[in-house]
Design a protein around this motif. Structure first.
Motif, PDB file in Angstrom:
ATOM      1  N   GLY B  33       0.814  -1.223   0.000  1.00 25.09           N
ATOM      2  CA  GLY B  33       0.000   0.000   0.000  1.00 25.09           C
ATOM      3  C   GLY B  33       0.842   1.265   0.000  1.00 25.09           C
ATOM      4  O   GLY B  33       0.350   2.324   0.346  1.00 25.09           O
ATOM      5  N   GLY B  34       2.160   1.143  -0.317  1.00 26.89           N
ATOM      6  CA  GLY B  34       2.997   2.334  -0.373  1.00 26.89           C
ATOM      7  C   GLY B  34       3.901   2.440   0.835  1.00 26.89           C
ATOM      8  O   GLY B  34       3.485   2.121   1.951  1.00 26.89           O
ATOM      9  N   LEU B  35       5.167   2.877   0.597  1.00 22.65           N
ATOM     10  CA  LEU B  35       6.152   2.873   1.682  1.00 22.65           C
ATOM     11  C   LEU B  35       6.501   4.272   2.189  1.00 22.65           C
ATOM     12  O   LEU B  35       7.332   4.417   3.046  1.00 22.65           O
ATOM     13  N   ALA B  36       5.889   5.294   1.644  1.00 24.32           N
ATOM     14  CA  ALA B  36       6.227   6.648   2.085  1.00 24.32           C
ATOM     15  C   ALA B  36       5.745   6.846   3.524  1.00 24.32           C
ATOM     16  O   ALA B  36       4.817   6.179   3.975  1.00 24.32           O
ATOM     17  N   ALA B  37       6.421   7.762   4.254  1.00 20.55           N
ATOM     18  CA  ALA B  37       6.069   8.017   5.651  1.00 20.55           C
ATOM     19  C   ALA B  37       4.580   8.348   5.781  1.00 20.55           C
ATOM     20  O   ALA B  37       3.901   7.892   6.703  1.00 20.55           O
ATOM     21  N   GLU B  38       4.092   9.098   4.822  1.00 21.16           N
ATOM     22  CA  GLU B  38       2.665   9.478   4.825  1.00 21.16           C
ATOM     23  C   GLU B  38       1.774   8.237   4.849  1.00 21.16           C
ATOM     24  O   GLU B  38       0.843   8.141   5.651  1.00 21.16           O
ATOM     25  N   ASP B  39       2.097   7.295   3.942  1.00 21.49           N
ATOM     26  CA  ASP B  39       1.267   6.088   3.820  1.00 21.49           C
ATOM     27  C   ASP B  39       1.287   5.295   5.120  1.00 21.49           C
ATOM     28  O   ASP B  39       0.271   4.792   5.585  1.00 21.49           O
ATOM     29  N   ILE B  40       2.480   5.192   5.689  1.00 20.71           N
ATOM     30  CA  ILE B  40       2.610   4.394   6.915  1.00 20.71           C
ATOM     31  C   ILE B  40       1.825   5.048   8.041  1.00 20.71           C
ATOM     32  O   ILE B  40       1.021   4.414   8.718  1.00 20.71           O
ATOM     33  N   LEU B  41       2.043   6.365   8.202  1.00 25.10           N
ATOM     34  CA  LEU B  41       1.358   7.065   9.294  1.00 25.10           C
ATOM     35  C   LEU B  41      -0.154   7.038   9.106  1.00 25.10           C
ATOM     36  O   LEU B  41      -0.912   6.951  10.075  1.00 25.10           O
ATOM     37  N   ALA B  42      -0.580   7.060   7.861  1.00 23.07           N
ATOM     38  CA  ALA B  42      -2.017   7.021   7.607  1.00 23.07           C
ATOM     39  C   ALA B  42      -2.602   5.730   8.161  1.00 23.07           C
ATOM     40  O   ALA B  42      -3.747   5.704   8.640  1.00 23.07           O
ATOM     41  N   ARG B  43      -1.829   4.657   8.098  1.00 19.40           N
ATOM     42  CA  ARG B  43      -2.331   3.374   8.603  1.00 19.40           C
ATOM     43  C   ARG B  43      -2.238   3.288  10.127  1.00 19.40           C
ATOM     44  O   ARG B  43      -3.057   2.647  10.773  1.00 19.40           O
ATOM     45  N   THR B  44      -1.162   3.881  10.696  1.00 14.04           N
ATOM     46  CA  THR B  44      -0.942   3.677  12.127  1.00 14.04           C
ATOM     47  C   THR B  44      -1.670   4.689  13.000  1.00 14.04           C
ATOM     48  O   THR B  44      -2.027   4.380  14.128  1.00 14.04           O
TER      49      THR B  44
END
Ligand code: SF4
Ligand code: SF4
Ligand code: FES
Lengths: 270, 109
Positions: B33-44
């Motif tokens: 689903g994407g590795l950018a910080a944005e993508d990760i933070l969106a999930r967490t």
């Protein structure tokens, strides 16, 4: 120590043997020993002592792999020397290197002080404690006295232990130890930690723990649960790898760890 | 190592084994689903389930590692038993704090 190679004058096929001389602060001395068919490492040491240097100190008794007194470090690995064929440890003219067993104080040359090894044996409480007999229990009841130590159900006249029971098989697998300390010399944890009981003592404790006739099995677990007890083992398997009679102290120690874990979870051991 | 610490280390190991597998599986799944910080933070962000999972993970790892470090000190250094236990305990607390701080940061940061 002399640089002269002793035994140089002997004729025939000879083997170079480097032997530790002195105590902890000693040096290697080189001898040349005639090769013989089926020669054991102990034969070589005996040849040196009888023919080349009578001051060499070493130990042996039975010469047939029963007494466990002849262990030494042979080319870096602990072995029972009376049952180790020279040809199995010497390859393409490399010298044979003989040192005392590791992790025990060196008295002189190839002789170590076995006291720490046997003290740990005692610390692991690997001795048999008989249960009180019915007769003794009766006599005590008549005197109205408390039993010594933990109260036990009195032993029957003859303890019947089914040969196929799990405990009997576990005890059988661990029982044939000849106290040679080969495993002790092989174990790195023994070398690192002075308080570690070591493979042989723990293997013996496992046999005692599985002896259903024993009157103080709880004391075994307490003894091996102390600092430096069975939980200290890293499962390196050097002990099982080197035990000359094919025992598997690692397996025994794993059994003690399982018993210890159960006892701690049940709150029997803090 | 005392018998109690030994059992604690075994229990935390038993806990960590499935947690590590879930963690690795989660990474493999998440990178799709994407590795950018944005993508990760969106999930967490705001995910209590993930926060709880990693809080347990961090604490178990801290306890497990601290006991192991104490053993290493006892075997490879000349530290006394007491000193080794203290240093290991401080190490464990530090690990737990760092882990929990990261959990807080990705959940509510
Ligand atoms: S298995 Fe345990 S007792 Fe055996 S050599 Fe390894 S650490 Fe020592
Ligand atoms: S367990 Fe094996 S190596 Fe260790 S003392 Fe007994 S016989 Fe020797
Ligand atoms: S001399 Fe007895 S075991 Fe080797």
């Amino acid at each position: 120590m002399t640089d002269r190679v002793i035994g140089e004058q002997e004729r025939g096929d000879r083997l170079e043997v480097r032997v530790w001389r002195g105590n902890a602060h000693g040096a290697f001395q080189t001898f040349r020993v005639p090769r013989r068919d089926k020669q054991t490492v102990l034969d070589i040491v005996t040849h040196i002592q009888r023919h080349l240097d009578p001051t060499l100190a070493y130990r042996f008794a039975c010469r047939v792999g029963m007494c466990g007194t002849c262990a030494m470090t042979v080319n870096g690995r602990p072995r029972w020397t009376c049952r180790t064929q020279a040809r199995a440890v010497v390859h393409n003219g490399t010298p044979l290197v003989l040192e005392p067993l590791r992790s025990l104080p060196v008295i002189r040359d190839l002789v170590v002080d076995m006291a720490p090894f046997f003290d740990k044996w005692a610390d692991a409480r690997g001795r048999f404690v008989p249960r009180e007999t019915q007769q003794a229990a009766g006599a005590r009841a008549a005197r109205n006295a408390e039993p010594e130590g933990a109260a036990q159900e009195p032993a029957r006249a003859f303890a019947r232990v089914a040969p196929e029971s799990a405990e009997r098989r576990a005890a059988d697998a661990a029982i044939e130890c000849i106290n040679c300390a080969v495993c002790f010399g092989a174990c790195d944890v023994v070398a690192w930690r002075a308080d570690y009981l070591g493979p042989a003592a723990l293997n013996r404790a496992w046999a005692a723990w599985n002896d259903v006739r024993d009157g103080a099995r709880g004391a075994v677990l307490e003894a091996v649960a102390r600092e430096g007890g069975c939980q200290t083992c890293h499962t390196h398997r050097s002990c099982a790898e080197t035990c000359p009679v094919g025992l598997d102290p690692t397996w025994s120690i794993a059994g003690l760890k399982r018993a210890l874990t159960r006892a701690v979870l049940k709150g029997d051991i803090a | 190592m005392s018998a109690r610490k030994f059992v604690l280390q075994r229990l935390t190991a038993a806990l960590l084994a499935p947690l590590v597998l879930l963690h690795l599986g989660g990474i493999v799944w998440a990178v799709q689903g994407g590795l950018a910080a944005e993508d990760i933070l969106a999930r967490t962000r705001g995910s209590l389930a993930l926060a709880a999972f990693y809080a347990v993970f961090a604490c178990a790892a801290a306890v497990h590692a601290a006991i192991g470090v104490e053993t290493v000190f006892r075997e490879w250094t000349r530290l006394t038993a007491r000193a080794a236990a203290w240093i290991a305990a401080l190490f464990g607390v530090a690990l737990a704090l760092l882990g929990l701080r990261a959990v807080l940061a990705v959940t509510w940061g």
